[in-house]
Design a protein around this motif. Structure first.
Motif, short mmCIF file in Angstrom:
data_model
loop_
_atom_site.label_atom_id
_atom_site.label_comp_id
_atom_site.label_asym_id
_atom_site.label_seq_id
_atom_site.Cartn_x
_atom_site.Cartn_y
_atom_site.Cartn_z
N THR A 31 0.80 -1.19 0.07
CA THR A 31 -0.17 -0.03 0.04
C THR A 31 0.82 1.28 -0.10
O THR A 31 0.26 2.43 -0.29
CB THR A 31 -0.86 0.11 1.32
N TYR A 32 1.93 1.28 0.22
CA TYR A 32 3.11 2.46 0.44
C TYR A 32 3.63 2.42 -1.07
O TYR A 32 4.17 3.41 -1.29
CB TYR A 32 4.14 2.15 1.19
N LEU A 33 3.46 1.58 -2.09
CA LEU A 33 4.06 1.73 -3.41
C LEU A 33 3.18 2.50 -4.41
O LEU A 33 1.98 2.06 -4.11
CB LEU A 33 4.28 0.31 -4.10
N PRO A 34 3.43 3.19 -5.11
CA PRO A 34 2.52 3.84 -6.08
C PRO A 34 1.96 2.74 -6.97
O PRO A 34 2.61 1.92 -7.49
CB PRO A 34 3.39 4.87 -6.81
N GLY A 35 0.72 3.08 -7.39
CA GLY A 35 -0.02 1.90 -8.21
C GLY A 35 -0.21 0.59 -7.87
O GLY A 35 0.20 -0.39 -8.21
N GLY A 85 -6.88 2.62 11.48
CA GLY A 85 -6.65 3.93 10.60
C GLY A 85 -5.65 4.94 11.06
O GLY A 85 -5.43 5.91 10.52
N ALA A 86 -5.06 4.69 12.41
CA ALA A 86 -3.93 5.58 12.56
C ALA A 86 -2.92 5.49 11.66
O ALA A 86 -2.08 6.59 11.52
CB ALA A 86 -3.25 5.31 14.17
N LEU A 87 -2.51 4.40 11.08
CA LEU A 87 -1.65 4.06 10.04
C LEU A 87 -1.93 3.65 8.82
O LEU A 87 -3.07 2.79 8.94
CB LEU A 87 -0.30 3.20 10.39
N ARG A 88 -1.75 4.19 7.68
CA ARG A 88 -2.15 3.79 6.49
C ARG A 88 -1.21 4.04 5.06
O ARG A 88 -0.37 5.21 5.57
CB ARG A 88 -3.69 4.28 6.10
N LEU A 103 -0.93 5.00 0.78
CA LEU A 103 -1.14 5.80 0.09
C LEU A 103 -2.79 5.99 0.15
O LEU A 103 -3.39 5.12 0.63
CB LEU A 103 -0.78 5.36 -1.38
N PRO A 104 -3.19 7.36 -0.18
CA PRO A 104 -4.68 7.49 -0.49
C PRO A 104 -5.18 6.36 -1.34
O PRO A 104 -5.02 6.04 -2.22
CB PRO A 104 -4.72 8.95 -1.05
N GLY A 105 -6.35 5.94 -0.62
CA GLY A 105 -7.32 4.83 -1.68
C GLY A 105 -7.03 3.61 -1.18
O GLY A 105 -7.50 2.48 -1.37
N THR A 106 -6.01 3.42 -0.26
CA THR A 106 -5.81 2.10 0.32
C THR A 106 -6.06 1.77 1.74
O THR A 106 -5.77 0.84 2.52
CB THR A 106 -4.06 1.45 0.23
N GLU A 107 -7.02 2.62 2.33
CA GLU A 107 -7.36 2.42 3.52
C GLU A 107 -8.04 1.38 4.07
O GLU A 107 -7.88 0.56 5.02
CB GLU A 107 -8.40 3.73 4.06
N THR A 108 -8.93 0.88 3.46
CA THR A 108 -9.74 -0.41 3.56
C THR A 108 -8.74 -1.58 3.53
O THR A 108 -8.73 -2.26 4.32
CB THR A 108 -10.95 -0.63 2.43
N LEU A 109 -7.95 -1.75 2.40
CA LEU A 109 -6.91 -2.72 2.51
C LEU A 109 -6.00 -2.77 3.84
O LEU A 109 -5.89 -3.86 4.33
CB LEU A 109 -6.12 -2.50 1.36
N SER A 110 -5.51 -1.62 4.29
CA SER A 110 -4.78 -1.59 5.32
C SER A 110 -5.34 -2.08 6.67
O SER A 110 -5.07 -2.66 7.58
CB SER A 110 -4.28 -0.25 5.64
N ALA A 111 -6.76 -1.20 6.67
CA ALA A 111 -7.62 -1.84 7.84
C ALA A 111 -7.81 -3.28 7.98
O ALA A 111 -7.72 -3.78 9.03
CB ALA A 111 -8.99 -1.00 7.76
N VAL A 112 -8.26 -4.19 6.92
CA VAL A 112 -8.67 -5.66 6.86
C VAL A 112 -7.31 -6.35 7.22
O VAL A 112 -7.19 -7.07 8.13
CB VAL A 112 -9.24 -5.96 5.62
N ALA A 113 -6.00 -5.82 6.52
CA ALA A 113 -4.82 -6.25 6.75
C ALA A 113 -4.36 -6.44 8.14
O ALA A 113 -4.27 -7.22 8.97
CB ALA A 113 -3.46 -5.82 5.72
N GLY A 114 -4.33 -5.27 8.86
CA GLY A 114 -4.37 -4.96 10.25
C GLY A 114 -4.98 -5.79 11.03
O GLY A 114 -4.58 -6.37 12.16
N LEU A 115 -6.43 -5.89 11.05
CA LEU A 115 -7.11 -6.57 11.72
C LEU A 115 -6.83 -8.08 11.72
O LEU A 115 -6.86 -8.86 12.57
CB LEU A 115 -8.63 -6.50 11.32
N VAL A 116 -6.38 -8.63 10.34
CA VAL A 116 -5.91 -10.23 10.47
C VAL A 116 -4.74 -10.45 11.06
O VAL A 116 -4.63 -11.28 11.80
CB VAL A 116 -5.89 -10.41 8.79
N ILE A 117 -3.73 -9.20 11.17
CA ILE A 117 -2.51 -9.48 11.85
C ILE A 117 -2.82 -9.73 13.21
O ILE A 117 -2.21 -10.33 14.02
CB ILE A 117 -1.80 -8.31 11.60
#
Length: 123
Positions: free
Chosen positions: A23-27, A86-89, A91-105
């Motif tokens: 999620t930190y990579l462009p594209g 949501g404290a860490l995320r 690039l913009p547009g990847t918030e859902t991806l980060s949230a789901v992955a964080g919960l799984v972790i």
């Protein structure tokens, strides 16, 4: 099964860390959101197997996890929690991806640590 639970939990956490790193990579590829749900489905067997084996002795199992591993697991779970709320995320547009992955972790670290305690107890 508890050794297998440790392997599944560890693999799922590493996979989610990889997904969060993308999620930190462009594209970000469009399929990235779907790939995070694969370890999410692994929560159910890890959850069921660990709770059925540990039952009311989950805290007792955590007491047998070596301190460095427990502290490391806590730090990884804390990082996952920060992503899931949501404290860490990325690039913009990847918030859902980060949230789901964080919960799984967070879930996999918790049940992985219980499973490590079960392995040390010989259950």
């Amino acid at each position: 099964m508890s050794r297998g639970t440790v392997v599944v939990a560890t693999a799922a956490v590493l996979w989610c860390v990889f997904v969060i790193a993308t999620t930190y990579l462009p594209g970000v590829p469009a399929f990235a959101l779907l790939t995070v749900y694969l370890p999410g489905f692994l929560v159910v067997p890890v959850f069921v197997a660990t709770l059925l084996r540990a039952r009311s002795q989950a805290i007792f199992c955590l007491a047998h996890v070596p301190k460095p591993l427990l502290v490391g697991g806590f730090l990884v779970a804390l990082g996952g929690w920060l992503f899931s709320c949501g404290a860490l995320r990325g690039l913009p547009g990847t918030e859902t991806l980060s949230a789901v992955a964080g919960l799984v972790i967070v879930l996999h670290v918790a049940f992985g640590l219980i499973a490590i305690g079960m392995v040390r107890l010989g259950r």
